[in-house]
Scaffold this active site. Structure first.
Site, PDB file in Angstrom:
ATOM      1  N   HIS A  72       0.813  23.604  -0.291  1.00 36.62           N
ATOM      2  CA  HIS A  72       2.088  23.469   0.588  1.00 36.62           C
ATOM      3  C   HIS A  72       3.263  24.100  -0.686  1.00 36.62           C
ATOM      4  O   HIS A  72       3.420  23.505  -1.653  1.00 36.62           O
ATOM      5  CB  HIS A  72       2.353  21.946   0.535  1.00 36.62           C
ATOM      6  CG  HIS A  72       1.498  21.370   1.655  1.00 36.62           C
ATOM      7  ND1 HIS A  72       1.629  19.976   2.111  1.00 36.62           N
ATOM      8  CD2 HIS A  72       0.420  22.022   2.266  1.00 36.62           C
ATOM      9  CE1 HIS A  72       0.814  20.013   3.125  1.00 36.62           C
ATOM     10  NE2 HIS A  72      -0.121  20.934   3.118  1.00 36.62           N
ATOM     11  N   TYR A 197       8.872  13.806   5.927  1.00 38.01           N
ATOM     12  CA  TYR A 197       9.478  12.587   5.672  1.00 38.01           C
ATOM     13  C   TYR A 197      10.636  12.466   6.683  1.00 38.01           C
ATOM     14  O   TYR A 197      11.407  13.218   6.564  1.00 38.01           O
ATOM     15  CB  TYR A 197      10.017  12.481   4.077  1.00 38.01           C
ATOM     16  CG  TYR A 197       8.777  12.385   3.245  1.00 38.01           C
ATOM     17  CD1 TYR A 197       8.137  11.235   2.695  1.00 38.01           C
ATOM     18  CD2 TYR A 197       8.372  13.916   2.623  1.00 38.01           C
ATOM     19  CE1 TYR A 197       7.070  11.342   1.713  1.00 38.01           C
ATOM     20  CE2 TYR A 197       7.223  13.704   1.912  1.00 38.01           C
ATOM     21  CZ  TYR A 197       6.660  12.794   1.436  1.00 38.01           C
ATOM     22  OH  TYR A 197       5.787  12.712   0.331  1.00 38.01           O
ATOM     23  N   PRO A 289       4.999   4.330  -1.839  1.00 36.03           N
ATOM     24  CA  PRO A 289       4.144   5.740  -1.654  1.00 36.03           C
ATOM     25  C   PRO A 289       5.151   6.798  -1.333  1.00 36.03           C
ATOM     26  O   PRO A 289       4.778   7.958  -1.467  1.00 36.03           O
ATOM     27  CB  PRO A 289       3.078   5.316  -0.560  1.00 36.03           C
ATOM     28  CG  PRO A 289       3.641   4.288  -0.009  1.00 36.03           C
ATOM     29  CD  PRO A 289       4.336   3.263  -0.919  1.00 36.03           C
ATOM     30  N   LYS A 293       3.246   9.689  -5.569  1.00 31.48           N
ATOM     31  CA  LYS A 293       3.316   9.660  -6.900  1.00 31.48           C
ATOM     32  C   LYS A 293       2.202   8.829  -7.363  1.00 31.48           C
ATOM     33  O   LYS A 293       1.892   9.103  -8.423  1.00 31.48           O
ATOM     34  CB  LYS A 293       4.565   9.217  -7.594  1.00 31.48           C
ATOM     35  CG  LYS A 293       5.612  10.122  -7.337  1.00 31.48           C
ATOM     36  CD  LYS A 293       5.295  11.630  -8.009  1.00 31.48           C
ATOM     37  CE  LYS A 293       6.289  12.502  -7.755  1.00 31.48           C
ATOM     38  NZ  LYS A 293       5.739  13.982  -7.732  1.00 31.48           N
ATOM     39  N   TYR A 381       9.220  16.335  -6.923  1.00 27.01           N
ATOM     40  CA  TYR A 381       8.069  16.136  -6.023  1.00 27.01           C
ATOM     41  C   TYR A 381       6.933  16.935  -6.572  1.00 27.01           C
ATOM     42  O   TYR A 381       5.889  16.452  -6.389  1.00 27.01           O
ATOM     43  CB  TYR A 381       8.463  16.625  -4.595  1.00 27.01           C
ATOM     44  CG  TYR A 381       7.383  16.259  -3.336  1.00 27.01           C
ATOM     45  CD1 TYR A 381       7.417  15.084  -2.938  1.00 27.01           C
ATOM     46  CD2 TYR A 381       6.613  17.154  -3.138  1.00 27.01           C
ATOM     47  CE1 TYR A 381       6.712  14.512  -1.914  1.00 27.01           C
ATOM     48  CE2 TYR A 381       5.588  16.802  -2.029  1.00 27.01           C
ATOM     49  CZ  TYR A 381       5.702  15.702  -1.545  1.00 27.01           C
ATOM     50  OH  TYR A 381       5.005  15.311  -0.406  1.00 27.01           O
TER      51      TYR A 381
HETATM   52  P1  FAD Z   1      -7.604   2.256  -8.364  1.00 23.74           P
HETATM   53  O1  FAD Z   1      -7.585   3.516  -7.289  1.00 23.74           O
HETATM   54  O2  FAD Z   1      -6.989   1.133  -7.676  1.00 23.74           O
HETATM   55  O3  FAD Z   1      -9.061   2.046  -8.854  1.00 23.74           O
HETATM   56  C1  FAD Z   1      -8.970   0.733  -9.725  1.00 23.74           C
HETATM   57  C2  FAD Z   1     -10.668   0.662  -9.724  1.00 23.74           C
HETATM   58  O4  FAD Z   1     -10.990  -0.622 -10.222  1.00 23.74           O
HETATM   59  C3  FAD Z   1     -11.120   0.436  -8.251  1.00 23.74           C
HETATM   60  O5  FAD Z   1     -12.230   0.913  -8.039  1.00 23.74           O
HETATM   61  C4  FAD Z   1     -11.515  -1.202  -8.423  1.00 23.74           C
HETATM   62  O6  FAD Z   1     -12.503  -1.705  -7.437  1.00 23.74           O
HETATM   63  C5  FAD Z   1     -11.872  -1.321  -9.806  1.00 23.74           C
HETATM   64  N1  FAD Z   1     -11.842  -2.752 -10.368  1.00 23.74           N
HETATM   65  C6  FAD Z   1     -10.705  -3.851  -9.979  1.00 23.74           C
HETATM   66  N2  FAD Z   1     -11.253  -4.870 -10.482  1.00 23.74           N
HETATM   67  C7  FAD Z   1     -12.250  -4.771 -11.280  1.00 23.74           C
HETATM   68  C8  FAD Z   1     -12.978  -5.551 -12.097  1.00 23.74           C
HETATM   69  N3  FAD Z   1     -12.660  -6.845 -12.361  1.00 23.74           N
HETATM   70  N4  FAD Z   1     -14.089  -4.808 -12.931  1.00 23.74           N
HETATM   71  C9  FAD Z   1     -14.351  -3.570 -12.465  1.00 23.74           C
HETATM   72  N5  FAD Z   1     -13.760  -2.846 -11.838  1.00 23.74           N
HETATM   73  C10 FAD Z   1     -12.573  -3.165 -11.293  1.00 23.74           C
HETATM   74  N6  FAD Z   1      -0.695   6.697  -3.517  1.00 23.74           N
HETATM   75  C11 FAD Z   1      -0.042   7.689  -2.983  1.00 23.74           C
HETATM   76  O7  FAD Z   1       0.291   8.566  -3.667  1.00 23.74           O
HETATM   77  N7  FAD Z   1      -0.319   8.043  -1.513  1.00 23.74           N
HETATM   78  C12 FAD Z   1      -0.709   6.814  -1.012  1.00 23.74           C
HETATM   79  O8  FAD Z   1      -0.343   7.196   0.321  1.00 23.74           O
HETATM   80  C13 FAD Z   1      -1.285   5.812  -1.226  1.00 23.74           C
HETATM   81  N8  FAD Z   1      -1.714   4.885  -0.567  1.00 23.74           N
HETATM   82  C14 FAD Z   1      -2.374   3.914  -0.769  1.00 23.74           C
HETATM   83  C15 FAD Z   1      -2.722   2.896  -0.124  1.00 23.74           C
HETATM   84  C16 FAD Z   1      -3.661   1.852  -0.640  1.00 23.74           C
HETATM   85  C17 FAD Z   1      -3.783   0.620   0.108  1.00 23.74           C
HETATM   86  C18 FAD Z   1      -3.406   1.629  -2.185  1.00 23.74           C
HETATM   87  C19 FAD Z   1      -4.117   0.308  -2.594  1.00 23.74           C
HETATM   88  C20 FAD Z   1      -3.205   2.771  -3.032  1.00 23.74           C
HETATM   89  C21 FAD Z   1      -2.511   3.750  -2.250  1.00 23.74           C
HETATM   90  N9  FAD Z   1      -1.924   4.683  -3.035  1.00 23.74           N
HETATM   91  C22 FAD Z   1      -1.266   5.879  -2.806  1.00 23.74           C
HETATM   92  C23 FAD Z   1      -1.909   4.716  -4.369  1.00 23.74           C
HETATM   93  C24 FAD Z   1      -2.944   5.586  -5.188  1.00 23.74           C
HETATM   94  O9  FAD Z   1      -4.039   5.406  -4.244  1.00 23.74           O
HETATM   95  C25 FAD Z   1      -3.142   4.778  -6.581  1.00 23.74           C
HETATM   96  O10 FAD Z   1      -2.011   5.124  -7.142  1.00 23.74           O
HETATM   97  C26 FAD Z   1      -4.420   5.317  -7.346  1.00 23.74           C
HETATM   98  O11 FAD Z   1      -5.744   4.841  -6.557  1.00 23.74           O
HETATM   99  C27 FAD Z   1      -4.634   4.977  -8.686  1.00 23.74           C
HETATM  100  O12 FAD Z   1      -5.801   5.039  -9.273  1.00 23.74           O
HETATM  101  P2  FAD Z   1      -6.393   4.023 -10.373  1.00 23.74           P
HETATM  102  O13 FAD Z   1      -7.457   4.645 -10.616  1.00 23.74           O
HETATM  103  O14 FAD Z   1      -5.447   3.819 -11.424  1.00 23.74           O
HETATM  104  O15 FAD Z   1      -6.760   2.798  -9.414  1.00 23.74           O
HETATM  105  C1  DHB Z   2       0.472  10.938   1.950  1.00 22.80           C
HETATM  106  C2  DHB Z   2       0.789   9.854   1.285  1.00 22.80           C
HETATM  107  C3  DHB Z   2       2.109   9.776   0.727  1.00 22.80           C
HETATM  108  O1  DHB Z   2       2.624   8.567   0.058  1.00 22.80           O
HETATM  109  C4  DHB Z   2       2.976  10.560   0.932  1.00 22.80           C
HETATM  110  O2  DHB Z   2       4.195  10.469   0.258  1.00 22.80           O
HETATM  111  C5  DHB Z   2       2.574  12.096   1.391  1.00 22.80           C
HETATM  112  C6  DHB Z   2       1.272  12.176   1.730  1.00 22.80           C
HETATM  113  C7  DHB Z   2      -0.783  11.172   2.371  1.00 22.80           C
HETATM  114  O3  DHB Z   2      -1.519  10.141   2.617  1.00 22.80           O
HETATM  115  O4  DHB Z   2      -1.176  12.327   2.809  1.00 22.80           O
END
Ligand code: FAD
Ligand code: DHB
Length: 386
Positions: A72, A197, A289, A293, A381
């Site tokens: 994009h 947005y 979100p 980021k 961004y």
């Molecule tokens: P996570 O992806 O949360 O991974 C952590 C892992 O640790 C998981 O697999 C979990 O099962 C595991 N875990 C937890 N507890 C334990 C334990 N006790 N023992 C072993 N393992 C464990 N970001 C965006 O930029 N745009 C979005 O649209 C967006 N939507 C989101 C929607 C939801 C519902 C959520 C929760 C987050 C969203 N995010 C979004 C944020 C983004 O997905 C996260 O920032 C990203 O997943 C971070 O990665 P991570 O590996 O740090 O954490």
């Molecule tokens: C998406 C999620 C976001 O939080 C965003 O700012 C832009 C795109 C997505 O799920 O594609």
């Protein structure tokens, strides 16, 4: 079991760290609470900064991303129906890429066996021990059988609800927002070639995509709303109203294949290190979100942490591990600021009066007419420099 780095959590942070360390010949094991199927099916983020795509390229894990990712060159803001294009490539020379978190997770898991990266799935009662000593360990159960991993370092990549953050015992700053996002995934063509947005009197809306035939949409909802109250028709009506006529014209309706509500929150836990325990990703910080980021911040943490651990294990250099927390937090706070700013600008707040609303309109009008303001949004961004 014995290893050099025990990684808690097989989300993007844990898997990216595992691959980065394995590429440098460092032994590590990932321990994950849930099943592989569940980890691979969580629908979350979708827009990648160059920080993430560069890291995947360095790891040699971008073959599918290069084919299926959608570059994009800009993003689009909408202010009560008025369209404001923001050119990202023109002011930064870089672009963002639409490619789902589910796909990245799958690519990283599929490549794990060849990289010699072991992942323990469905580990129960994961607990961290002796992080202040030179010999920390991780205990857990698999099928009811107790297991121990003795290691040199523990990486807490276990997200917002995992046990690692508590083991650091630091302090935190947070803000809960008085609304959430209702998200819908549908197998229909995206309504626009860039992410949209939209700020509207009825609330915020976002149009994004996963592929040329799969769209991801969100609308702001109150914290008391329930998914069951949102039929597909109600969702599409609300989305189109908030996107405004110019963008809504491109919307193709279809049955939702996923529908869920996520709360919005800002959160930072400091410091990100205690002794032999290091935090990365959502375990240390959450952004609302708006701005896309969360996933990208996990990637920058992993770039810093893997450099630090490789320096330590390969060369005995402790400067990287000693500086990790401060280095990561500088970028995290600036990214928290941008996510908070865009959230504050684009959403309706229940306690805001006419003055606050006029300020939002004035700021969006300023952005629409100022190349400098657009360049600032584009710079943030696309991702601040590492
Ligand atoms: P996570 O992806 O949360 O991974 C952590 C892992 O640790 C998981 O697999 C979990 O099962 C595991 N875990 C937890 N507890 C334990 C334990 N006790 N023992 C072993 N393992 C464990 N970001 C965006 O930029 N745009 C979005 O649209 C967006 N939507 C989101 C929607 C939801 C519902 C959520 C929760 C987050 C969203 N995010 C979004 C944020 C983004 O997905 C996260 O920032 C990203 O997943 C971070 O990665 P991570 O590996 O740090 O954490
Ligand atoms: C998406 C999620 C976001 O939080 C965003 O700012 C832009 C795109 C997505 O799920 O594609």
């Amino acid at each position: 079991m014995k290893t050099q780095v025990a990684i808690v959590g097989a989300g993007p942070a844990g898997l990216l760290l595992g691959h980065s360390l394995r590429q440098a010949g460092i032994a590590c094991i990932v321990v994950e609470r849930t099943s592989q199927v569940r980890v691979e099916s969580r629908i979350r983020a979708g827009i990648l900064e160059a920080t993430m795509t560069d890291l995947l390229a360095r790891l040699g894990l971008d073959a599918r991303l290069k084919v299926e990712g959608l570059p994009h060159d800009g993003l689009t803001l909408v202010n009560d129906g008025a369209v404001i294009p923001v050119d990202i490539v023109g002011s930064t020379g870089k672009h963002v890429t639409a490619y789902g978190q589910t796909e990245i997770t799958r690519d990283l898991i599929d490549a794990a066996p060849a990289a010699g990266l072991d992942i323990v799935w469905e580990a129960g009662d994961v607990a961290l021990h002796d992080v202040d000593s030179d010999h920390p360990s991780l205990t857990f159960t698999v099928d009811g059988v107790a297991q121990t991993i003795e290691c040199d370092v523990i990486a807490g990549c276990d997200g917002f609800h995992g046990p690692s953050r508590a083991a650091i015992g630091g302090t935190y700053c947070d803000r809960a927002y008085p609304f959430g996002w209702l998200g819908v995934l549908a197998d229909v063509a995206p309504c626009h070639h860039e992410v949209v947005y939209a700020s509207h009197d009825r609330g915020f809306a976002l149009a994004s995509m996963r592929s040329p035939t799969r769209s991801r949409y969100y609308v702001q909802v109150g914290n008391d709303e329930r998914v069951e109250d949102w039929s597909d028709d109600r969702f599409w009506d609300e989305l189109e109203t908030r996107l405004g006529p110019d963008i809504a014209r491109g919307v193709t309706r279809g049955p939702s294949i996923e529908k869920s509500i996520a709360p919005l929150r800002s959160f930072v836990s400091e410091p990100m290190r205690r002794g032999r325990l290091f935090l990365a990703g959502d375990a240390a910080h959450i952004v609302p979100p708006t701005g896309a980021k969360g996933l990208n911040l996990a990637a920058s943490d992993i770039v810093y942490l893997s450099e630090a651990l490789i320096g330590w294990f390969a060369r005995g250099d402790t400067a990287g591990v000693d500086g990790y927390s401060a280095r990561a937090l500088r970028r995290i706070w600036k990214t928290e600021r941008f996510s908070w700013y865009l959230t504050s600008l684009m959403h309706r707040f229940p306690d805001a009066g006419p003055f606050e609303r006029r300020m939002q309109h004035a700021e969006l009008d300023y952005i629409a007419t100022s190349a400098a303001a657009q360049a600032s949004i584009a710079e943030n961004y696309v991702g601040l420099p590492l």
